[in-house]
Design a protein around this motif. Structure first.
Motif, short mmCIF file in Angstrom:
data_model
loop_
_atom_site.label_atom_id
_atom_site.label_comp_id
_atom_site.label_asym_id
_atom_site.label_seq_id
_atom_site.Cartn_x
_atom_site.Cartn_y
_atom_site.Cartn_z
N ALA A 18 0.83 -1.21 0.00
CA ALA A 18 0.00 0.00 0.00
C ALA A 18 0.86 1.25 0.00
CB ALA A 18 -0.92 -0.02 1.22
N TRP A 19 1.93 1.21 -0.79
CA TRP A 19 2.86 2.34 -0.78
C TRP A 19 3.59 2.39 -2.11
CZ3 TRP A 19 8.48 2.13 -0.45
CH2 TRP A 19 9.07 3.38 -0.21
N GLU A 20 3.80 3.59 -2.61
CA GLU A 20 4.61 3.80 -3.81
C GLU A 20 5.70 4.79 -3.47
OE1 GLU A 20 4.65 2.60 -6.89
OE2 GLU A 20 2.96 1.23 -6.62
N PRO A 21 6.95 4.45 -3.69
CA PRO A 21 8.02 5.41 -3.37
C PRO A 21 7.95 6.64 -4.26
CG PRO A 21 8.91 3.50 -4.53
CD PRO A 21 7.47 3.19 -4.25
N THR A 22 8.27 7.78 -3.69
CA THR A 22 8.33 9.03 -4.47
C THR A 22 9.75 9.60 -4.49
OG1 THR A 22 7.73 10.25 -2.48
CG2 THR A 22 5.94 9.63 -3.98
N ALA A 23 10.65 8.91 -3.83
CA ALA A 23 12.05 9.37 -3.77
C ALA A 23 12.94 8.15 -3.59
CB ALA A 23 12.24 10.34 -2.61
N PRO A 24 14.18 8.24 -4.03
CA PRO A 24 15.09 7.09 -3.86
C PRO A 24 15.41 6.86 -2.39
CG PRO A 24 16.28 8.99 -4.69
CD PRO A 24 14.83 9.36 -4.71
N PHE A 25 15.71 5.61 -2.06
CA PHE A 25 15.98 5.30 -0.65
C PHE A 25 16.98 4.16 -0.53
CE2 PHE A 25 12.28 2.87 -2.04
CZ PHE A 25 12.59 1.58 -1.65
N ALA A 26 17.61 4.10 0.63
CA ALA A 26 18.47 2.97 1.00
C ALA A 26 18.05 2.54 2.40
CB ALA A 26 19.95 3.37 0.99
N TRP A 27 17.64 1.31 2.54
CA TRP A 27 17.23 0.78 3.83
C TRP A 27 18.36 -0.10 4.37
CZ3 TRP A 27 11.88 -1.23 1.78
CH2 TRP A 27 11.01 -0.14 1.62
N LEU A 28 18.72 0.15 5.58
CA LEU A 28 19.75 -0.67 6.23
C LEU A 28 19.08 -1.53 7.29
CD1 LEU A 28 22.49 2.08 6.81
CD2 LEU A 28 21.94 0.80 4.74
N GLY A 29 19.26 -2.84 7.17
CA GLY A 29 18.72 -3.75 8.17
C GLY A 29 17.22 -3.93 8.10
N ALA A 30 16.58 -3.52 7.01
CA ALA A 30 15.13 -3.67 6.91
C ALA A 30 14.77 -5.16 6.84
CB ALA A 30 14.61 -2.96 5.67
N ASP A 31 13.62 -5.47 7.38
CA ASP A 31 13.14 -6.86 7.35
C ASP A 31 12.54 -7.14 5.98
OD1 ASP A 31 12.32 -9.37 7.89
OD2 ASP A 31 10.69 -8.81 9.24
N VAL A 32 13.40 -7.29 4.99
CA VAL A 32 13.00 -7.51 3.60
C VAL A 32 13.83 -8.68 3.07
CG1 VAL A 32 12.88 -6.53 1.28
CG2 VAL A 32 12.49 -5.05 3.27
N GLU A 33 13.18 -9.60 2.40
CA GLU A 33 13.89 -10.74 1.81
C GLU A 33 14.78 -10.29 0.66
OE1 GLU A 33 13.95 -14.09 2.53
OE2 GLU A 33 13.02 -13.43 4.40
N PRO A 34 15.97 -10.87 0.51
CA PRO A 34 16.82 -10.53 -0.64
C PRO A 34 16.10 -10.79 -1.95
CG PRO A 34 18.06 -11.78 0.96
CD PRO A 34 16.64 -11.81 1.42
N GLY A 35 16.28 -9.91 -2.90
CA GLY A 35 15.63 -10.05 -4.19
C GLY A 35 15.22 -8.70 -4.73
N THR A 36 14.41 -8.73 -5.75
CA THR A 36 14.02 -7.49 -6.44
C THR A 36 12.50 -7.35 -6.43
OG1 THR A 36 15.95 -7.69 -7.85
CG2 THR A 36 14.20 -6.25 -8.62
#
Lengths: 170, 373
Positions: free
Chosen positions: B160-178
């Motif tokens: 439920a979100w669309e990015p509007t700016a570039p970002f770098a997340w460190l340590g986010a609970d996100v599975e590796p991949g694209t």
């Protein structure tokens, strides 16, 4: 050598004497140019010299210094704002090689030139230094899976270059 | 052509090309000259700092055993901090840290949140500027996100979100991949040094550049089993120029140790201001504060030792629990956390990663995240 002995000890002297030619060759392949290779090796050796009591005590100082070379190159590449690595001119001496070999060597160099610095370093460590994926991951500070991905994509890129060369597009 | 043959072409091509390198260049001599230059520069900073101390104390003589010969700088082992690139005026990148990883990001990026449980990020946009100031509606500002709730307003990511700016997340609970968003943004996650690095942008070069910079970070310890002890170091008479000062913020989520949540270098002026302000702070009020600490900040400074040609360390520990204290170690002791003591280091990323003192310190509201809810 007097300064060196005073600064970093005889261990550094012996190590640097034996390893510099290989380091310059490695840096040349990673950076793609003689000037950038010299800059990267100079920076890495200066760091190693200052911290030799720590670096020299490591199990594999070579790996650490190779990492310094890669980091120095990536930092310089970023500061310069470059998106591409330079492509060195094809040597005139290679004209004596069989034509197919020259074409293949040029394809390798073009492929390397198109790779981002870390991926290019992974390829050089894998196919020039003959290191295992785990060793490369340790040097580059990335996951082994990332190294495998880097190498896999580089092989695919080289295959495309070779196929283009065969079709006479290169 | 099979895979083995392509590999062989790679090996042969690199081997042949390596022979092009001129290995007879005097690179060792140049490196040694660079070492001497660095030491001269370090020594000059040391001498300038010592001179400043003489002025500050109003003419009281400061004892040093420094040689007057500028060709004889002190030899200092400045530690394994090679991954830190000193900032320059035209530097377009800064290094961000989370646990054991270091990543370079564009210097103008701010700070915000990142997913904490695989889905929820509070909030996924820049909420704090690169200098630590609060941002309002900066939805087009790139940002560095950590899995820390910067606000109690959250979004479900990526559903439920669309990015509007570039970002770098460190340590986010996100599975590796694209993951590809509808608006052309591509989010790629890799694992580095035991944690994740996620970069989302519609600029493939930028994404690759940031991900390629991810590496183990050594500016601060990635994890600590317990809160470290403060140390005032040796007397000021022996303290020379500052070599390096680190601000290291730690937090813990569960019963284990503390993980590094943020790290940066501090300028010599900010270091001295921070220590001086902490020393001027009053003793903390006597209150019963039994309980579990969840976050603290360490200010660690390493100086040249002017006397035995070594280095001196000074460590202050900022404990956010129970109103907040600064432990300056034996001698100066424990002080209350005051706005003046906090201000020199509560900049850049700190206001987005540290909740700050419990107990309602309104005067420090802009220095930390503050209470949520």
């Amino acid at each position: 050598m007097t300064d060196r002995a005073a600064d970093a000890g005889p261990g550094f002297d012996a190590w640097v004497e034996a390893r510099v030619p290989a380091l310059v060759r490695f840096a040349y392949l990673v950076t793609g140019s003689q000037d950038d290779a010299e800059d990267a090796v100079q920076s890495a050796l200066a760091n190693a010299c200052e911290k030799w009591s720590w670096v020299g005590g490591r199990e594999d100082p070579d790996a650490y210094v190779r990492r310094m070379v890669v980091n120095a190159h990536i930092s310089a590449w970023r500061r310069s704002g470059r998106r591409e690595s330079p492509v060195a001119e094809v040597r005139g001496t290679e004209t004596s090689d069989p034509a197919a070999t020259v074409v293949r060597h040029d394809a390798v160099w073009r492929t390397c030139a198109g790779l981002p610095p870390q991926q290019r370093a992974a390829v050089v460590l894998r196919f020039y230094e003959d290191l295992e994926y785990a060793e490369i991951a340790e040097i580059l500070g990335v996951a082994e899976a990332t190294v495998r991905s880097h190498v896999h994509r580089a092989l695919a890129a080289l295959r495309r270059e070779l196929e283009a060369a065969e079709r006479g597009e290169a | 052509m099979d895979e083995r043959e392509v590999e062989r072409v790679f090996r042969d091509g690199l081997q042949a090309r390596a022979e092009d390198a001129d290995v007879a260049v005097p690179v060792v001599a140049r490196a040694l000259a660079e070492v001497r230059h660095r030491r001269h520069r370090r020594w000059a900073v040391s001498a300038a700092a010592a001179a400043a101390v003489v002025l500050v104390v109003g003419g009281v003589e400061v004892l040093t055993n420094r040689s007057d010969d500028p060709a004889s700088p002190p030899v200092v082992d400045d530690g394994p901090w090679t991954e830190v690139r000193p900032p320059t005026e035209d530097d377009k990148w800064r290094t961000e840290y989370w646990q054991g990883v270091a990543v370079d990001v564009p210097v103008e990026w701010g700070y915000g949140g990142a997913p904490t449980d695989g889905r929820t990020a509070c909030y996924p946009e820049a909420m704090v500027g690169p200098d630590g100031s609060r941002l309002e509606g900066a939805i087009e500002q790139g940002w560095v996100g950590r899995p820390i709730a910067v606000t109690d307003v959250c979004a479900l990511v990526p559903d439920a979100w669309e990015p509007t700016a570039p970002f770098a997340w460190l340590g986010a609970d996100v599975e590796p991949g694209t993951y590809e968003y509808a608006d052309g943004y591509v989010q790629e996650t890799i694992e580095v040094a035991g944690t994740t690095v996620t970069v989302g942008t519609d600029d493939a070069d930028l994404r690759e550049e940031i991900l390629a910079s991810a590496r183990p970070g050594h500016l601060c310890e990635p994890t600590l089993a317990k809160i470290p002890r403060a140390s005032a170091g040796a007397s000021i008479e022996r303290r020379g120029g500052l070599i390096l000062a680190q601000v290291c913020a730690y937090r813990r989520e569960g019963p284990g140790g503390f993980d590094l949540s943020y790290a940066t270098e501090l300028s010599p002026a900010a270091v001295e201001t921070a220590f001086a302000a902490a020393e001027r702070a009053p003793a903390p009020p006597p209150v019963d504060c039994a309980g579990q600490r969840s976050e603290f900040v360490v200010l660690h400074a390493t100086y040249n030792d002017e006397f035995p040609n070594d280095v001196l360390d000074r460590t202050a520990v900022y404990d956010m629990f129970c109103g907040g204290t600064v432990d300056l170690g034996p001698g100066p002791g424990l002080r209350a956390l005051t706005p003046a003591a906090v201000e020199p280091l509560a900049r850049n990323g700190i206001p987005s990663v540290v909740y700050g003192p419990s107990g309602g310190k309104g005067a420090m509201i802009d220095s930390f995240i503050g209470p949520l809810g």
